[in-house]
Design a protein around this motif. Structure first.
Motif, PDB file in Angstrom:
ATOM      1  N   TRP A  75      29.309   5.365 -62.609  1.00 51.34           N
ATOM      2  CA  TRP A  75      29.484   4.385 -63.692  1.00 51.34           C
ATOM      3  C   TRP A  75      28.209   3.584 -63.916  1.00 51.34           C
ATOM      4  CZ3 TRP A  75      34.633   2.764 -61.063  1.00 51.34           C
ATOM      5  CH2 TRP A  75      35.607   3.738 -61.348  1.00 51.34           C
ATOM      6  N   LYS A  76      27.928   3.358 -65.175  1.00 53.93           N
ATOM      7  CA  LYS A  76      26.760   2.519 -65.514  1.00 53.93           C
ATOM      8  C   LYS A  76      27.251   1.253 -66.210  1.00 53.93           C
ATOM      9  CE  LYS A  76      23.562   6.376 -66.020  1.00 53.93           C
ATOM     10  NZ  LYS A  76      24.204   7.519 -66.718  1.00 53.93           N
ATOM     11  N   LYS A  77      26.302   0.387 -66.489  1.00 53.06           N
ATOM     12  CA  LYS A  77      26.654  -0.906 -67.070  1.00 53.06           C
ATOM     13  C   LYS A  77      27.350  -0.727 -68.423  1.00 53.06           C
ATOM     14  CE  LYS A  77      24.608  -5.335 -68.067  1.00 53.06           C
ATOM     15  NZ  LYS A  77      23.360  -5.939 -68.551  1.00 53.06           N
ATOM     16  N   LYS A  78      26.850   0.261 -69.191  1.00 51.20           N
ATOM     17  CA  LYS A  78      27.408   0.444 -70.536  1.00 51.20           C
ATOM     18  C   LYS A  78      28.866   0.926 -70.496  1.00 51.20           C
ATOM     19  CE  LYS A  78      26.158   5.254 -71.121  1.00 51.20           C
ATOM     20  NZ  LYS A  78      25.583   6.311 -71.905  1.00 51.20           N
ATOM     21  N   HIS A  79      29.316   1.376 -69.330  1.00 54.66           N
ATOM     22  CA  HIS A  79      30.689   1.852 -69.218  1.00 54.66           C
ATOM     23  C   HIS A  79      31.693   0.724 -68.986  1.00 54.66           C
ATOM     24  CE1 HIS A  79      28.993   5.986 -68.008  1.00 54.66           C
ATOM     25  NE2 HIS A  79      29.475   6.050 -69.253  1.00 54.66           N
ATOM     26  N   ILE A  80      31.177  -0.470 -68.674  1.00 51.23           N
ATOM     27  CA  ILE A  80      32.104  -1.546 -68.255  1.00 51.23           C
ATOM     28  C   ILE A  80      33.238  -1.799 -69.258  1.00 51.23           C
ATOM     29  CG2 ILE A  80      32.271  -4.019 -67.743  1.00 51.23           C
ATOM     30  CD1 ILE A  80      29.610  -3.758 -66.298  1.00 51.23           C
ATOM     31  N   PRO A  81      32.941  -1.983 -70.552  1.00 47.62           N
ATOM     32  CA  PRO A  81      34.054  -2.254 -71.490  1.00 47.62           C
ATOM     33  C   PRO A  81      35.097  -1.137 -71.470  1.00 47.62           C
ATOM     34  CG  PRO A  81      31.948  -2.605 -72.559  1.00 47.62           C
ATOM     35  CD  PRO A  81      31.637  -1.996 -71.223  1.00 47.62           C
ATOM     36  N   PHE A  82      34.602   0.086 -71.535  1.00 47.94           N
ATOM     37  CA  PHE A  82      35.491   1.250 -71.515  1.00 47.94           C
ATOM     38  C   PHE A  82      36.336   1.264 -70.243  1.00 47.94           C
ATOM     39  CE2 PHE A  82      35.347   5.340 -69.265  1.00 47.94           C
ATOM     40  CZ  PHE A  82      36.236   6.091 -70.008  1.00 47.94           C
ATOM     41  N   LEU A  83      35.681   1.029 -69.084  1.00 51.91           N
ATOM     42  CA  LEU A  83      36.409   1.057 -67.821  1.00 51.91           C
ATOM     43  C   LEU A  83      37.457  -0.048 -67.746  1.00 51.91           C
ATOM     44  CD1 LEU A  83      33.541   1.921 -65.328  1.00 51.91           C
ATOM     45  CD2 LEU A  83      35.529   3.329 -65.907  1.00 51.91           C
ATOM     46  N   LEU A  84      37.060  -1.255 -68.199  1.00 52.18           N
ATOM     47  CA  LEU A  84      38.006  -2.387 -68.157  1.00 52.18           C
ATOM     48  C   LEU A  84      39.273  -2.048 -68.952  1.00 52.18           C
ATOM     49  CD1 LEU A  84      35.823  -5.598 -68.621  1.00 52.18           C
ATOM     50  CD2 LEU A  84      37.176  -4.939 -66.626  1.00 52.18           C
ATOM     51  N   ALA A  85      39.061  -1.584 -70.192  1.00 47.92           N
ATOM     52  CA  ALA A  85      40.208  -1.310 -71.061  1.00 47.92           C
ATOM     53  C   ALA A  85      41.118  -0.262 -70.432  1.00 47.92           C
ATOM     54  CB  ALA A  85      39.733  -0.843 -72.433  1.00 47.92           C
ATOM     55  N   HIS A  86      40.511   0.810 -69.887  1.00 49.36           N
ATOM     56  CA  HIS A  86      41.339   1.891 -69.361  1.00 49.36           C
ATOM     57  C   HIS A  86      41.973   1.529 -68.029  1.00 49.36           C
ATOM     58  CE1 HIS A  86      39.343   3.837 -72.676  1.00 49.36           C
ATOM     59  NE2 HIS A  86      40.205   4.845 -72.586  1.00 49.36           N
ATOM     60  N   ALA A  87      41.241   0.786 -67.196  1.00 45.52           N
ATOM     61  CA  ALA A  87      41.833   0.330 -65.931  1.00 45.52           C
ATOM     62  C   ALA A  87      43.009  -0.592 -66.220  1.00 45.52           C
ATOM     63  CB  ALA A  87      40.789  -0.398 -65.097  1.00 45.52           C
ATOM     64  N   GLY A  88      42.877  -1.388 -67.275  1.00 45.20           N
ATOM     65  CA  GLY A  88      43.964  -2.292 -67.655  1.00 45.20           C
ATOM     66  C   GLY A  88      45.247  -1.522 -67.945  1.00 45.20           C
ATOM     67  N   ILE A  89      45.120  -0.433 -68.695  1.00 45.36           N
ATOM     68  CA  ILE A  89      46.315   0.341 -69.048  1.00 45.36           C
ATOM     69  C   ILE A  89      46.938   0.945 -67.789  1.00 45.36           C
ATOM     70  CG2 ILE A  89      47.196   2.294 -70.379  1.00 45.36           C
ATOM     71  CD1 ILE A  89      44.904   1.821 -72.333  1.00 45.36           C
ATOM     72  N   ILE A  90      46.090   1.488 -66.902  1.00 48.12           N
ATOM     73  CA  ILE A  90      46.619   2.081 -65.673  1.00 48.12           C
ATOM     74  C   ILE A  90      47.358   1.019 -64.862  1.00 48.12           C
ATOM     75  CG2 ILE A  90      45.975   3.139 -63.466  1.00 48.12           C
ATOM     76  CD1 ILE A  90      43.715   4.531 -64.969  1.00 48.12           C
ATOM     77  N   SER A  91      46.744  -0.142 -64.779  1.00 48.74           N
ATOM     78  CA  SER A  91      47.340  -1.224 -64.012  1.00 48.74           C
ATOM     79  C   SER A  91      48.705  -1.617 -64.587  1.00 48.74           C
ATOM     80  CB  SER A  91      46.371  -2.400 -64.031  1.00 48.74           C
ATOM     81  OG  SER A  91      46.904  -3.485 -63.373  1.00 48.74           O
ATOM     82  N   ILE A  92      48.792  -1.685 -65.920  1.00 47.59           N
ATOM     83  CA  ILE A  92      50.074  -2.032 -66.556  1.00 47.59           C
ATOM     84  C   ILE A  92      51.116  -0.943 -66.276  1.00 47.59           C
ATOM     85  CG2 ILE A  92      51.241  -2.330 -68.778  1.00 47.59           C
ATOM     86  CD1 ILE A  92      48.714  -3.682 -69.803  1.00 47.59           C
ATOM     87  N   LEU A  93      50.686   0.322 -66.362  1.00 47.00           N
ATOM     88  CA  LEU A  93      51.623   1.419 -66.118  1.00 47.00           C
ATOM     89  C   LEU A  93      52.135   1.397 -64.676  1.00 47.00           C
ATOM     90  CD1 LEU A  93      49.962   4.416 -68.027  1.00 47.00           C
ATOM     91  CD2 LEU A  93      52.109   3.271 -68.586  1.00 47.00           C
TER      92      LEU A  93
END
Lengths: 493, 555
Positions: A75-93
């Motif tokens: 993962w690089k710095k530019k991935h942070i927004p993408f990772l946050l959004a997708h980790a959020g969905i996994i966490s909710i699920l």
């Protein structure tokens, strides 16, 4: 082997799968809401929201998102927004899964001055009791189109079978000739079903009269009283006899024949036999001044009463989300004639072939809390000058096993639960959900009891998702700004 | 006084004599004092002005009637009931109902007297009062579960006539606040005041007598007295005094009607914004529209004591405000006048829809149902989610314009046109992204609120589910665009198509599906309007797609 794994992996991380799952999810949700609107909420739950395939779809979404996130490694710095959004969905699920598996969501009814610790869940079960031993088996709800072709469901350990299931039932009392030993022991009495013609109140009301019970034996409609009795039932004969009351008695003699004895308001008497020989049900003319005639639709000389459950014929509109009222028909495997209907919350006694007594109940699943709640007072406020409820709230006390006497309980601190203001006791949260309407004021509250082990993950996931979405938006804006600017310049020139 | 009481008793009976006279507004009358008299009605205390408008709405289907000021009209009806009984003011919408009542199908309004003489109507009214018919507000027969618009309308018509009777019998107007200073207790009506006189009912009788005698001066004087004497007796008068004035002002101003006119005119002028003069005028009109829009919104917040976002009417106002804000923000950065053309027309049309159907979208300010009385989360959740509707609406508007550019492109392609299309897509994309963030946040906040007040984060309630479907639909578009499957042409097309999920989440769940926990917003009507919109939108998309496809084949 590795090739297959690679293929699977490439499918899992593909955008194609993501879009397919998203579109499929959206379509199935659309269908679910239509089912809910056209049929009812439990059916939508049964067919979609709580069905195995729906869990697979949601799991697929989770796996896809997880795989995509991992595929960007390192993962690089530019991935942070993408990772946050997708980790959020996994966490909710995952959080939702935890809630579904380990959570508790039920309701607790308490009347003023009483205590209760049994939380009723939205799941139903069979309870079998023989002597001291108690057995329970879940009997989940199912929609009508499955229930109507239901094969008898056998519970071998209990020696019980469920023959029929009605998803949303209403009761109907019927009077029938007793069949079998068990029924022969029940209280019997003469029964007539009559239809009142020419009533000044309009319509042609139909009523059952049954001599087995004083409450059923007589009914008053306007100034007229109708009654059924055996000619030796003196208690029923003297029952009414209020002056100014017209009375029509259906009397059964010892040989099982029916005749009537009518008295008008002015005390004029009339009587005569009732014969069932014609094709049409016989009509009795009591000879009153009002033009009333009574048709005897059915006559059973010695009947027992039987509560039957039938499908709700006319479902009230807008009641789609109300809880259904299911009923089952059970019998002992050893004695198929012992059929009996049980509504949710009913229990019935059976006699086994060996003479032992067993009881079978159909109850909502109950969870007993490690403490009890006592309702001190239920309070309801209204909008100025109307009967519309503006707010309702319960004043409750938490009762631990230590306090036993009323005086001790009275001294407990009082807590206030109102709309949107729950209280928390241990890990359980209590919400003001509803109440049971009563006159002159409601005194029974319905609290919703909730324990949610997935709450933290869901909130955490929500925050992460939103942060991710916002930062994704911002990063896209920065990226597209340059393009837009060049476009504008070209346009202007 | 005695003579007047006799008249009041007489009122319930519709006079048989045909009076050629029709009621006329009295000359030289001012109703300011009258309009400010506090009245308890519909679960809150409101000015007489609002009471009068609601009463007239409940009979005629609109908030004012003919040349009369609503305040004066109500007084006139109470004073001259026998005249008003002959005036066609009861609205009947359903032709089937008119046929059933054997009345002229081409007429819209009928007088109370002719309905009271109609045997079919009388029989039906009796049936309703004895509880034979049960029709819910969604037009569904509660007993049979079948959809029954005719029965629904008949029930409403009976309601309208009985409203008239209650009014002329003095039962509707509550004049005497409770003497025990209990702010929630019901007030005593005018007709009860006839049996047991109170200072307030006497003052009202005096006022009505002044009107009956055509004595303007006496009427004005008595009105001032009445207002003072009722106001004094209201326990919570100090808190509501300014709200009463604000509400009357709000009613007089009709801010959303004005905003609509300003917006639509501005939208027209923005089309010619390449020229200086129309551009300046358009800017001015947009600003004026926005100003009254915000003013109206704030007044409504103040009067209701909560943000106005709990029913269709209120949410349209908020969403159109959102459209204007987004468009103005984008415009302030990019200076593309097409943004303003689209947004002003969208906002204008939305306000027009809200204002033109008071029977479907009730503009009345009502108290909230208990579960909504947690202002904080309600406010945040609903405002966020409806704001996202605004963003999607704007994206839909922009994309429709983009589609029109494709129509041009199909005729003659040019580099400039392609650039414009790319630019429009950029704008729509940004708005869409913004909407998606808001919708995701709003849906989750809904979960937070549900968790907070019901103890469950998510319960697959239809309203929740449709918000999620809309979110998923836009997600599919965004991901498809990222993957390159959604092309320059596909993007505006899908943006427009996906807006139908918003229409469903916003309108459909409450007005079409009619199930679930969000039942406080349920209503009926407007199906035709929405279907026409969706139908036209589909035809438009098909037409452009067809042209686009054909031009490609030629190339």
């Amino acid at each position: 082997m590795t090739k297959i794994l690679e293929r699977i992996w490439s499918v899992l991380i593909s955008l194609r799968l993501a879009v397919c799952v998203i579109v499929f999810l959206a379509l199935s949700l659309t269908v679910a809401t239509l089912i809910e609107s056209k049929i009812d909420t439990p059916t939508a739950r049964y067919l979609v929201y709580q069905s195995p395939w729906f869990f697979v779809v949601l799991a697929m979404l989770g796996v896809n998102i997880l795989a995509v996130a991992l595929s960007r490694w390192p993962w690089k710095k530019k991935h942070i927004p993408f990772l946050l959004a997708h980790a959020g969905i996994i966490s909710i699920l995952v959080g939702s899964w935890l809630t579904y598996v380990n959570g508790l969501d039920g309701s607790l009814r308490i009347s003023e001055g009483e205590i209760n610790s049994a939380v009723e869940m939205d799941e139903q079960m069979l309870v079998y009791k023989k002597g001291e031993s108690v057995m329970t088996e879940p009997f989940p709800w199912m929609p009508e189109f499955i229930a109507k072709d239901l094969k008898p469901k056998i519970f071998p350990k209990m020696g019980v079978q469920v023959e029929r299931f009605i998803p949303d039932a209403e009761t109907k009392v019927n009077f029938v000739v007793p069949v079998g030993e068990a029924q022969a022991k029940q209280k019997a009495g003469p029964a007539v079903e009559i239809r009142i013609l020419g009533s000044p109140m309009g319509g042609a009301p139909e009523i059952w009269l049954w001599g087995g019970d004083a409450g059923w034996a007589t009914q008053k409609m306007g100034p007229a009283r109708f009654l059924v009795r055996r000619d030796d039932q003196k208690d029923l004969m003297d029952l009414a006899g209020t002056p100014g009351e017209a009375r029509l008695d259906f009397v059964v003699s010892k040989d099982g024949k029916l005749h009537f004895e009518a008295t008008s308001i002015r005390g004029e008497k009339k009587s005569g036999p009732i014969s069932f020989e014609g094709e049409e049900p016989p009509i009795v003319n009591p000879g009153w001044k009002m033009p009333i005639q009574v048709q005897v639709k059915k006559f059973v000389p010695s009947a027992i009463n039987q509560t039957e459950y039938v499908n709700v014929v006319n479902k009230a509109a807008g009641m789609g989300s109300a809880l259904p009222n299911p009923a089952i028909q059970v019998s002992l495997l050893s004695n198929p004639a012992s059929k009996i209907w049980l509504g949710l919350g009913d229990r019935a006694e059976f006699i086994e072939t060996d003479g032992s007594e067993v009881s079978i109940g159909y109850f909502p699943k109950r969870v007993i809390l490690p403490f009890a709640i006592r309702l001190k007072q239920f309070e309801m406020k209204h909008n100025p000058g109307t009967n519309e409820a503006a707010a309702y709230s319960s004043y409750v006390q938490v009762v631990k096993a230590l306090q036993k006497t009323e005086a001790e309980m009275d001294a407990l601190p009082v807590e206030h639960i109102t709309m949107n203001e729950p209280i928390k006791v241990l890990q359980y949260t209590f919400y003001q959900a509803s109440y049971i309407p009563d006159f002159p004021r409601p005194t029974t509250t319905i609290l919703s009891v909730n324990y949610d082990p997935g709450r933290f993950l869901k909130y955490w996931g929500s925050i992460t998702l939103i942060l991710g979405a916002i930062s994704l938006y911002l990063s896209k804006v920065v990226k597209t700004k340059k393009q837009t600017e060049t476009h504008s310049k070209e346009l202007d020139s | 006084m005695k003579k007047f009481s006799l008249i009041l008793i007489f009122l319930a009976v519709v006079s048989q004599a045909q009076t050629p006279e029709t009621p006329e507004p009295m000359k030289g009358l001012t109703v300011t004092e009258l309009s400010l008299i506090p009245v308890q009605s519909g679960g809150r205390i409101k000015p007489f002005d609002e009471f009068a408008r609601e009463t007239i709405l409940s009979m005629t289907g609109s908030r004012s009637f003919g040349a009369f000021d609503p305040n004066e009209m109500l007084v006139s009806m109470m004073v001259n009931p026998q005249l008003w009984a002959q005036v066609p003011l009861i609205r009947i919408n359903n032709d089937e109902v008119k046929k059933q009542l054997l009345v002229d199908v081409t007429r819209k309004f009928f007088s109370p007297a002719e309905l009271m003489k109609n045997n079919v109507f009388l029989q039906y009214a009796e049936g309703i009062s004895s509880g034979g018919q049960q029709v819910t507000s969604t037009g569904v027969n509660a007993v049979t579960g079948s959809h029954d618009p005719r029965g629904e309308e008949l029930k409403r018509v009976v309601g309208r006539v009985s409203r008239f009777q209650e009014l002329i019998a003095g039962k509707l107007w509550t004049v005497t606040p409770p003497s025990d200073q209990n702010a929630d207790a019901p007030w005593i009506s005018l007709s009860e005041g006839m049996v047991k006189a109170t200072p307030q009912s006497n003052a009202v009788y005096g006022m009505l007598k002044g009107y009956l005698d055509h004595d303007v001066a006496a009427f004005q004087e008595k009105t001032i007295q009445t207002r003072a004497i009722i106001s004094e007796a209201v326990p919570q008068f100090a808190q509501i005094k300014n709200k009463l004035i604000a509400e009357v002002f709000y009613n007089k101003l009709r801010p959303f009607l004005q905003a609509m006119i300003f917006y639509l005119l501005a939208g027209l002028l923005w089309m010619f914004a390449a020229h200086r003069v129309p551009r300046i005028m358009a800017k001015f009109l947009t600003f004026a529209g926005f100003f009254v829009h915000v003013l109206g919104f704030s007044l409504r917040c103040y009067v209701a004591g909560r943000p106005p976002v709990t029913n269709m009417y209120e949410s349209i106002i908020w969403v159109s405000l959102g459209v204007m804000v987004f468009a103005s923000l984008l415009y302030s950065k990019n200076r593309h006048t097409i943004l303003m053309t689209t947004s002003t027309i969208l906002a204008g049309l939305a306000l027009f829809a809200a204002d033109s159907a008071p029977m479907i979208m009730d503009p009345t300010i009502r108290p909230l149902v208990p579960v909504l009385r947690s202002n904080y989360w309600l406010t945040i959740h609903v405002l966020t989610i409806t704001l996202s509707y605004g963003a999607f609406m704007l994206a839909m508007g922009i994309s429709n314009t983009t589609l029109f550019l494709f129509h041009k492109k199909a005729k003659s392609d040019s580099v400039e046109l392609n650039q414009r299309i790319a630019l429009m897509n950029q704008l729509a994309y940004r708005t869409l992204m913004f909407g998606t963030v808001l919708l995701a946040a709003g849906t989750i906040l809904g979960g937070v609120w549900a968790d907070y007040s019901w103890g469950r984060f998510w319960g697959w309630d239809p309203k929740e589910v449709w918000a999620l479907i809309a979110l998923l639909a836009y997600m599919a578009v965004l991901h498809g665009r990222y993957a390159g499957w959604v092309t320059t042409f596909g993007f505006p097309l899908w943006t427009v198509i996906c807006f139908s999920t918003v229409v469903m989440a916003w309108y459909g769940v409450n007005f079409v599906l009619g199930v679930g926990l969000h039942s406080y917003g349920f209503s009926s009507g407007g199906q035709l309007f929405v279907s026409v919109f969706l139908g036209l939108q589909t035809l438009y998309c098909l037409w452009i797609a067809f042209e686009h496809k054909r031009s490609k084949i030629v190339l």
